[in-house]
Design a protein around this motif. Structure first.
Motif, PDB file in Angstrom:
ATOM      1  N   ALA A 123      22.285   6.134   9.222  1.00 44.69           N
ATOM      2  CA  ALA A 123      22.021   5.225   9.179  1.00 44.69           C
ATOM      3  C   ALA A 123      20.185   6.469   8.848  1.00 44.69           C
ATOM      4  N   GLN A 124      19.539   5.874   8.047  1.00 44.58           N
ATOM      5  CA  GLN A 124      18.120   6.234   7.823  1.00 44.58           C
ATOM      6  C   GLN A 124      16.677   6.284   8.283  1.00 44.58           C
ATOM      7  N   ILE A 125      16.143   6.539   8.564  1.00 42.56           N
ATOM      8  CA  ILE A 125      14.909   6.240   9.395  1.00 42.56           C
ATOM      9  C   ILE A 125      13.621   6.152   8.182  1.00 42.56           C
ATOM     10  N   VAL A 126      13.272   4.633   8.011  1.00 41.16           N
ATOM     11  CA  VAL A 126      12.068   4.501   7.623  1.00 41.16           C
ATOM     12  C   VAL A 126      10.890   4.950   7.587  1.00 41.16           C
ATOM     13  N   GLN A 164      11.274   2.500  11.795  1.00 39.62           N
ATOM     14  CA  GLN A 164      12.311   1.532  12.030  1.00 39.62           C
ATOM     15  C   GLN A 164      13.780   1.906  11.113  1.00 39.62           C
ATOM     16  N   THR A 165      14.856   1.440  10.948  1.00 39.34           N
ATOM     17  CA  THR A 165      16.145   1.410  10.210  1.00 39.34           C
ATOM     18  C   THR A 165      15.835   0.970   8.687  1.00 39.34           C
ATOM     19  N   GLN A 166      16.821   0.716   7.811  1.00 38.14           N
ATOM     20  CA  GLN A 166      16.866   0.226   7.043  1.00 38.14           C
ATOM     21  C   GLN A 166      16.922  -1.259   7.605  1.00 38.14           C
ATOM     22  N   ARG A 167      17.871  -1.247   8.622  1.00 40.53           N
ATOM     23  CA  ARG A 167      19.056  -2.884   8.604  1.00 40.53           C
ATOM     24  C   ARG A 167      17.982  -2.891  10.151  1.00 40.53           C
ATOM     25  N   MET A 168      16.905  -2.874   9.598  1.00 44.44           N
ATOM     26  CA  MET A 168      16.032  -3.443  11.385  1.00 44.44           C
ATOM     27  C   MET A 168      14.741  -3.962  10.169  1.00 44.44           C
ATOM     28  N   LEU A 169      14.838  -3.338   9.394  1.00 50.97           N
ATOM     29  CA  LEU A 169      13.419  -3.999   7.771  1.00 50.97           C
ATOM     30  C   LEU A 169      13.964  -5.303   7.545  1.00 50.97           C
ATOM     31  N   THR A 170      15.104  -5.246   7.095  1.00 51.27           N
ATOM     32  CA  THR A 170      16.097  -5.533   6.380  1.00 51.27           C
ATOM     33  C   THR A 170      16.410  -7.437   7.481  1.00 51.27           C
ATOM     34  N   LEU A 228      12.331  -9.110   8.139  1.00 54.03           N
ATOM     35  CA  LEU A 228      12.118  -9.983   6.787  1.00 54.03           C
ATOM     36  C   LEU A 228      13.159 -10.752   6.431  1.00 54.03           C
ATOM     37  N   GLY A 229      14.317 -10.713   6.539  1.00 49.67           N
ATOM     38  CA  GLY A 229      15.447 -11.395   6.017  1.00 49.67           C
ATOM     39  C   GLY A 229      15.551 -11.886   4.876  1.00 49.67           C
ATOM     40  N   VAL A 230      15.811 -10.589   4.329  1.00 46.73           N
ATOM     41  CA  VAL A 230      16.552 -10.125   3.138  1.00 46.73           C
ATOM     42  C   VAL A 230      17.306  -9.184   2.709  1.00 46.73           C
ATOM     43  N   GLU A 231      18.265  -9.438   1.293  1.00 45.09           N
ATOM     44  CA  GLU A 231      19.717  -9.232   1.390  1.00 45.09           C
ATOM     45  C   GLU A 231      19.088  -7.145   1.509  1.00 45.09           C
ATOM     46  N   GLN A 232      20.430  -7.042   2.170  1.00 47.43           N
ATOM     47  CA  GLN A 232      20.142  -5.299   2.085  1.00 47.43           C
ATOM     48  C   GLN A 232      19.821  -4.918   0.825  1.00 47.43           C
ATOM     49  N   ALA A 233      20.170  -5.387  -0.180  1.00 48.30           N
ATOM     50  CA  ALA A 233      20.217  -4.663  -1.914  1.00 48.30           C
ATOM     51  C   ALA A 233      18.721  -4.948  -1.905  1.00 48.30           C
ATOM     52  N   THR A 234      18.465  -6.789  -1.699  1.00 45.54           N
ATOM     53  CA  THR A 234      16.539  -6.069  -2.277  1.00 45.54           C
ATOM     54  C   THR A 234      16.395  -5.154  -1.112  1.00 45.54           C
ATOM     55  N   MET A 235      16.580  -4.970  -0.025  1.00 50.03           N
ATOM     56  CA  MET A 235      15.551  -3.933   1.013  1.00 50.03           C
ATOM     57  C   MET A 235      15.496  -2.666  -0.195  1.00 50.03           C
ATOM     58  N   ALA A 236      17.115  -2.241  -0.302  1.00 45.18           N
ATOM     59  CA  ALA A 236      17.303  -1.005  -0.974  1.00 45.18           C
ATOM     60  C   ALA A 236      16.515  -1.011  -2.240  1.00 45.18           C
ATOM     61  N   ASN A 237      16.749  -1.589  -2.728  1.00 43.14           N
ATOM     62  CA  ASN A 237      16.113  -1.140  -4.356  1.00 43.14           C
ATOM     63  C   ASN A 237      14.436  -0.894  -4.142  1.00 43.14           C
ATOM     64  N   MET A 275       9.670   2.823  -2.889  1.00 44.34           N
ATOM     65  CA  MET A 275       8.828   2.696  -2.523  1.00 44.34           C
ATOM     66  C   MET A 275       8.483   4.387  -2.096  1.00 44.34           C
ATOM     67  N   GLU A 276       9.833   4.724  -1.887  1.00 42.57           N
ATOM     68  CA  GLU A 276       9.806   5.917  -2.217  1.00 42.57           C
ATOM     69  C   GLU A 276       9.939   7.071  -2.795  1.00 42.57           C
ATOM     70  N   ARG A 277       9.543   6.328  -4.046  1.00 39.41           N
ATOM     71  CA  ARG A 277       9.321   6.763  -5.050  1.00 39.41           C
ATOM     72  C   ARG A 277       8.016   7.276  -5.523  1.00 39.41           C
ATOM     73  N   ASP A 278       7.135   5.789  -5.106  1.00 41.56           N
ATOM     74  CA  ASP A 278       5.881   5.644  -5.027  1.00 41.56           C
ATOM     75  C   ASP A 278       5.361   6.420  -3.763  1.00 41.56           C
ATOM     76  N   GLY A 279       5.758   7.137  -3.450  1.00 43.03           N
ATOM     77  CA  GLY A 279       5.257   7.672  -2.224  1.00 43.03           C
ATOM     78  C   GLY A 279       4.391   6.811  -0.944  1.00 43.03           C
ATOM     79  N   GLN A 280       5.602   5.806  -1.050  1.00 41.09           N
ATOM     80  CA  GLN A 280       4.328   4.565   0.288  1.00 41.09           C
ATOM     81  C   GLN A 280       5.321   5.313   1.684  1.00 41.09           C
ATOM     82  N   ILE A 281       6.549   5.730   1.430  1.00 40.44           N
ATOM     83  CA  ILE A 281       7.771   5.502   2.651  1.00 40.44           C
ATOM     84  C   ILE A 281       8.454   6.963   1.848  1.00 40.44           C
ATOM     85  N   GLU A 282       9.146   7.581   3.351  1.00 39.06           N
ATOM     86  CA  GLU A 282       9.945   9.061   3.277  1.00 39.06           C
ATOM     87  C   GLU A 282      11.137   8.065   4.293  1.00 39.06           C
ATOM     88  N   ARG A 283      12.117   8.377   3.701  1.00 38.79           N
ATOM     89  CA  ARG A 283      13.272   8.266   4.662  1.00 38.79           C
ATOM     90  C   ARG A 283      14.533   9.749   5.384  1.00 38.79           C
TER      91      ARG A 283
END
Length: 149
Positions: A90-93, A50-56, A59-68, A73-81
């Motif tokens: 856009a980026q695919i998550v 999904q894209t970041q916009r779709m996830l946002t 899940l009904g969260v703010e864009q900045a919250t999702m970006a953080n 999650m990317e730092r922890d190796g859970q996702i790739e963009r």
């Protein structure tokens, strides 16, 4: 006449959310996950890529919250963009193998936390309670012009 918090749907719902989040956090911490990360992962376990916009939106969260959250999650190796093939902005998550490996254990601990919330009700009332909560959420979303998730 004073405000009776024990008869306020909003106050009680907020307290349920706070207690559930605390129970979930305690159970997810050994897996290296936060409740916010679990919610993102649960969306991606349902539909990876999904894209970041779709996830946002879902899940009904703010864009900045999702970006953080995605940054951690990317730092922890859970996702790739990776870049979206049709939209340069856009980026695919996508899930990593490490995140896929967490699904069974993480969803099991989320079920445990949910069981704690429902544990004060007889089994026969649990489905009714969940049905009522779902209807309340739908009505509130509609009344506030929020699309269904």
């Amino acid at each position: 006449m004073s405000f009776d918090k024990s008869r306020s749907a909003g106050v009680l719902a907020s307290e349920i959310a706070r207690l559930y989040t605390a129970a979930l956090q305690r159970r997810l911490a050994p897996l290296g996950l936060s409740p916010a990360q679990f919610l993102v992962l649960s969306e991606l376990w349902s539909e990876d890529g999904q894209t970041q916009r779709m996830l946002t939106a879902r899940l009904g969260v703010e864009q900045a919250t999702m970006a953080n959250t995605l940054g951690r999650m990317e730092r922890d190796g859970q996702i790739e963009r990776r870049p979206h093939p049709d939209d340069r902005r856009a980026q695919i998550v996508s899930l990593t193998e490490a995140a896929r490996a967490l699904e069974a254990q993480a969803t099991a601990v989320a079920r445990e936390a949910n069981a704690v919330v429902l544990g004060g009700l007889p089994v026969a009332e649990q489905e009714l309670f969940l049905s009522m909560l779902g209807r309340i959420v739908s009505a509130l979303r509609a009344g506030e012009g929020v699309p269904p998730s």
